[in-house]
Every structure is written in structure tokens, then in C-alpha cells.
Design an enzyme around this catalytic site. Structure first.
Site, PDB file in Angstrom:
ATOM      1  N   TYR A  18       0.815  -1.220   0.000  1.00 27.36           N
ATOM      2  CA  TYR A  18       0.000   0.000   0.000  1.00 27.36           C
ATOM      3  C   TYR A  18       0.847   1.267   0.000  1.00 27.36           C
ATOM      4  O   TYR A  18       0.541   2.220   0.725  1.00 27.36           O
ATOM      5  CB  TYR A  18      -0.922   0.020   1.230  1.00 27.36           C
ATOM      6  N   TYR A 144     -11.626  -6.374   8.008  1.00 25.82           N
ATOM      7  CA  TYR A 144     -10.527  -6.610   7.068  1.00 25.82           C
ATOM      8  C   TYR A 144     -10.262  -8.116   7.016  1.00 25.82           C
ATOM      9  O   TYR A 144     -10.059  -8.750   8.058  1.00 25.82           O
ATOM     10  CB  TYR A 144      -9.242  -5.871   7.477  1.00 25.82           C
ATOM     11  N   ASP A 245     -12.723 -15.058  11.646  1.00 22.54           N
ATOM     12  CA  ASP A 245     -11.391 -14.786  11.117  1.00 22.54           C
ATOM     13  C   ASP A 245     -10.498 -14.357  12.290  1.00 22.54           C
ATOM     14  O   ASP A 245     -10.539 -13.214  12.731  1.00 22.54           O
ATOM     15  CB  ASP A 245     -11.473 -13.699  10.040  1.00 22.54           C
ATOM     16  N   LYS A 274      -0.929 -15.136  10.638  1.00 24.26           N
ATOM     17  CA  LYS A 274      -0.082 -14.148  11.302  1.00 24.26           C
ATOM     18  C   LYS A 274       0.845 -14.729  12.380  1.00 24.26           C
ATOM     19  O   LYS A 274       1.926 -15.183  12.047  1.00 24.26           O
ATOM     20  CB  LYS A 274      -0.940 -12.985  11.801  1.00 24.26           C
TER      21      LYS A 274
HETATM   22  C1  LIG Z   1      -3.810  -9.818   7.910  1.00 30.21           C
HETATM   23  C2  LIG Z   1      -5.184 -10.373   7.893  1.00 30.21           C
HETATM   24  C3  LIG Z   1      -5.639 -11.173   6.825  1.00 30.21           C
HETATM   25  C4  LIG Z   1      -4.800 -11.437   5.594  1.00 30.21           C
HETATM   26  O1  LIG Z   1      -3.644 -12.149   5.886  1.00 30.21           O
HETATM   27  P1  LIG Z   1      -2.400 -12.123   4.853  1.00 30.21           P
HETATM   28  O2  LIG Z   1      -1.435 -13.097   5.436  1.00 30.21           O
HETATM   29  O3  LIG Z   1      -1.896 -10.707   4.843  1.00 30.21           O
HETATM   30  O4  LIG Z   1      -2.928 -12.540   3.526  1.00 30.21           O
HETATM   31  C5  LIG Z   1      -6.918 -11.690   6.896  1.00 30.21           C
HETATM   32  N1  LIG Z   1      -7.710 -11.461   7.973  1.00 30.21           N
HETATM   33  C6  LIG Z   1      -7.314 -10.703   9.013  1.00 30.21           C
HETATM   34  C7  LIG Z   1      -8.220 -10.501  10.180  1.00 30.21           C
HETATM   35  C8  LIG Z   1      -6.039 -10.123   9.013  1.00 30.21           C
HETATM   36  O5  LIG Z   1      -5.653  -9.353  10.034  1.00 30.21           O
END
Ligand SMILES: *Cc1c(COP(=O)(O)O)cnc(C)c1O
Length: 430
Positions: A18, A144, A245, A274
Site C-alpha cells: 500500500y 478486514y 477470522d 499471522k
Molecule cells: C492480515 C489479515 C488477513 C490477511 O492475511 P495475509 O497473510 O496478509 O494474507 C486476513 N484477515 C485478518 C483478520 C487479518 O488481520
């Protein structure tokens, strides 16, 4: 290659996340514990954990050793038709640690892919149930979920770039972002709009997808566990799957191992990523209940239709196992509580500074929300000059340090935030 050469090639040829071409970047020489050493010799205290990942700090001897040990056996092997101990151990860890109904694990190569996999699971499940029209998703604003197309379609429609890609994105259903804060009850007025949408779209919904309790990159917002319980109940009532998520929140960041635990609920599908490998390698996973997994297998074509080349990469799985074991052996709950208290105390002075609209802390996450967007270039420079690595976005300056950060380092991070917010004299209009 000297620093000038490196920067010149970077400027001419590299894309950064970005970032506009030519936006300033700082060359890193190495990183150790909670310190990032720049190529010019300066040392920065890390306030970001490299975007939620490096929970044990950098260059950790145990994680380094896990990579070396696995490297001596094999760096990679295809997961089609083959299996191996690092992947199976990781799958067992994930089944044991996540809410009990989640029993089936799909290993992915990044968070966005894990979200794509979760969405495809929900859609294939509906198809297997003879409900092919139920392929849409309901989500909440300010979310997100990643940058690939399926994930992007459930990101916040305003901050999530929808206008650029509207021609190819599936049109999903958006409820307002939860308005009840973490420590507030969820009253009927907070959930009414969501309840109306799930009822109205029930016949076309495959799943609800959301970030439990903490919305990350879509606005760093914390909402009430009560709200999440209400969502779970509505999903049950309307027979809609719930995808949690946990890519940002997983592995202790909000004070519980997974954020769903704040509400005592279990999703039908969960994504993690992550911090999964402690920030060493890219790896993520999508978990599903037996009902979802068996439902997919019972339908046509009898298999789940996804299979990344690097699925179950042994190096990544080995370091994930080491990271999870390191976390569980540590007194991580006490560490997070200590960080939470230090962030609360350290960021509190921001409340009295003009231009600050909110200061909020949950677990090892501290957020200062401003009335207007920060000028990235000058504020970044200012933080580096103060010896800290903090990367704001939009109107948000936030901290999510490695769990191993010490009291003095935490204090330095908070002091830098308060100082920079108080200065407030960054170059406007950047
Ligand atoms: C960072 C993130 C993603 C995407 O993960 P990437 O490894 O960057 O593709 C999806 N969902 C949430 C909640 C995130 O914080």
C-alpha cells in the site's frame, strides 16, 4: 551492495505494501528480541510485531533451531498424497487449542488464502446440501479479511478498495459495524440491523464472516462479546455458518488464546495465520467442524476443491509447532495482562490532547484514534528519530508489541506515542 545502491534499486523496482512509488523505506540490517537494527546502525524498539506476527520477538534461539532441524530433514515436500510429522503435529495442536467442535484443518500459505478457503468451504457445504443459491456472505463494516478477491469482497466497502474492483467482486451483504464497545452490553438496538439482514437474506447466505471481538486493519475497533454471542445465536436460528477470522487475534493477542473465547462461542469455520509461526514464515490455516467437513465430502465432487503448491510446507509447520509450544510454555496470560496495564497507563495522557477522539486498549493492543488522518511520511520519520518502530494508518496510531517486550521498552513506545501526538505539528497534507 551499499545502502545507497540498495535504496536506489528499491525505489526504482520494488513495490511495498500500500505504498506510493518512492515513499521512504528504512533498510534493516537485523532484528533481535524487540529491537530492529537499521543499516545505518540505529536501533528501534518494535511496536508492531511485524503486523501481529513476531510475538516472541526476532531471532529467537528456539525458533531458529526448529528451522535448522527441519532444514536438515527436508525443506519442502508436496502434500498431495504425502504427509509428514511437522504438518500432523501442527494440525493436532490446532485441533487441541481451538474450540472443540473445530476438528478438520486445511493448511494454507497466507491469511488471505485461508479466508478464500473458508469462503469456498461454506459455499461447497451449501452446494452439498442442495442449496446452491446460498452462496453469499453477510459481514460487518470496518472489517478486514485480506487482499485477494474473495477476501476483499468482505472487507469494509469504503476502506476496502471496492470501488476499484466493483466489476469483478461478488456483492456481499454488509451490516453496520458493532457499536457496543468491548465492556458494554449488546442491546437490541446494537444488533437489530444485523438481525434484520440475516433474516432477509437467509435463503441466499452461505455464511457470516467477521473478526471476533477485535476488528484489525479495518479500523482497530473492539466490540462486545455479547454482540458476538448474539451473532452466533442468529446464525443458529437461520442455519447460516459462522466464519471467525482469527488471523489477527489468534494466539493470545487479545488476552485469550482465541478471541472467540471472550464470548464462549465456537464458529463453524475459523481462520488463523499471522502469529502462527511467530513471524518466521508465511503460513495460515482454516479449521472446520465435522459437520462442515463431512457435509462437503458427502456432496459432489466429494472432495474440497483447493490445494496450494506449498500446502503444509514442513519448514513453516516446524517453526509453527515451536512457536506454539514456546507460547504455551510461557506465562503468556500474565504477559498480556502486564502489557495491557502498561498500555492503558502509558497511552492515557493522549486522552487530554486535542485532536484525539479515542484511546482504547485490549490485551496487547493499544490504539490512539485521531480526528484526522496522520501524515505518514513525517510521522514515520519522527518515530524513527525517537528510536521506535510504529507504523500508523489513516487516523490510527497503534501499538501491538511482541509479548516478550520489557517494561522499559513498553514505556519508551508509549512515551513516543504521547509525545508525537502532543506535538501534532507534522507536515500537513501529505
Ligand atoms: C492480515 C489479515 C488477513 C490477511 O492475511 P495475509 O497473510 O496478509 O494474507 C486476513 N484477515 C485478518 C483478520 C487479518 O488481520
Amino acid at each position: 551492495m551499499d545502502i545507497d545502491q540498495l535504496l536506489s534499486i528499491d525505489r526504482d523496482h520494488a513495490w511495498h505494501p500500500y505504498a506510493a512509488p518512492g515513499a521512504p523505506v528504512y533498510p534493516v540490517q537485523s532484528a533481535q528480541g524487540c529491537r530492529i537494527r537499521l543499516a545505518d546502525g540505529r536501533e528501534l524498539i518494535d511496536g508492531m510485531s511485524s503486523w501481529w506476527c513476531a510475538i516472541h520477538g526476532y531471532n529467537h534461539p528456539v525458533l531458529n533451531q526448529a528451522v535448522r532441524d527441519q532444514l536438515a530433514a527436508m525443506a519442502h515436500i508436496m502434500f498431495g498424497g504425502l504427509t509428514h510429522a511437522p504438518a500432523v503435529r501442527l494440525i493436532k495442536h490446532l485441533v487441541d487449542l481451538t474450540p472443540a467442535p473445530l476438528q478438520h484443518v486445511f493448511l494454507c500459505d497466507s491469511g488471505s488464502v485461508a479466508v478464500e478457503v473458508a469462503i469456498k468451504m461454506a459455499i461447497q457445504f451449501r452446494q452439498a446440501q442442495g442449496q446452491p443459491r446460498r452462496h453469499r456472505l453477510l459481514t460487518i463494516r470496518s472489517g478486514y479479511h485480506g487482499d485477494t478477491c474473495g477476501a476483499m469482497a468482505v472487507c469494509d466497502p469504503v476502506t476496502g478498495m471496492h470501488h476499484l474492483f466493483s466489476a469483478i467482486l461478488p456483492q456481499q451483504v454488509f451490516a453496520p459495524a458493532p457499536a457496543c464497545r468491548f465492556d458494554e452490553p449488546c442491546e437490541p438496538r446494537h444488533i437489530d440491523a444485523f438481525a434484520a439482514l440475516i433474516a432477509r437474506h437467509q435463503d441466499e447466505l452461505a455464511a457470516v464472516i467477521l473478526e471476533p471481538i477485535c476488528q484489525g486493519a479495518g479500523g482497530m475497533r473492539f466490540y462486545s462479546p455479547d454482540y458476538l454471542r448474539a451473532v452466533r445465536a442468529l446464525c443458529d436460528r437461520h442455519d447460516v455458518l459462522l466464519i471467525a477470522d482469527e488471523i489477527a487475534t489468534g494466539f493470545g493477542r487479545t488476552g485469550t488464546l482465541f478471541a472467540c473465547e471472550h464470548a464462549g462461542i465456537s464458529p463453524d469455520i475459523m481462520t488463523v495465520g499471522k502469529a502462527l509461526t511467530g513471524g518466521y514464515m508465511t503460513l495460515a490455516a482454516t479449521l472446520a467442524t465435522a459437520r462442515v467437513a463431512q457435509g462437503i465430502s458427502a456432496g459432489d465432487p466429494g472432495v474440497f476443491m483447493h490445494g496450494p503448491t506449498f500446502m503444509g510446507n514442513p519448514l513453516a509447520c516446524a517453526v509453527a509447532n515451536a512457536s506454539i509450544e514456546l507460547l504455551l510454555q510461557s506465562d503468556w496470560q500474565a504477559r498480556i495482562r502486564r502489557i495491557e496495564r502498561a498500555l492503558q497507563a502509558g497511552l492515557a495522557p493522549c486522552r487530554d490532547i486535542p485532536g484525539v477522539v479515542d484511546v482504547r486498549v485490549l490485551g496487547a493492543i493499544g490504539v490512539v484514534e485521531l480526528a484526522s488522518p496522520v501524515p505518514m511520511r513525517s510521522i514515520q520519520q519522527r518515530f524513527v528519530d525517537l528510536g521506535v518502530w510504529i507504523r500508523p494508518f489513516g487516523r490510527l496510531i497503534y501499538l501491538m508489541p511482541p509479548y516478550v517486550i520489557d517494561a522499559a521498552e513498553l514505556d519508551a513506545l508509549c512515551t513516543a506515542v504521547v509525545r508525537v501526538v502532543a506535538e501534532g505539528d507534522w507536515v500537513p497534507g501529505e
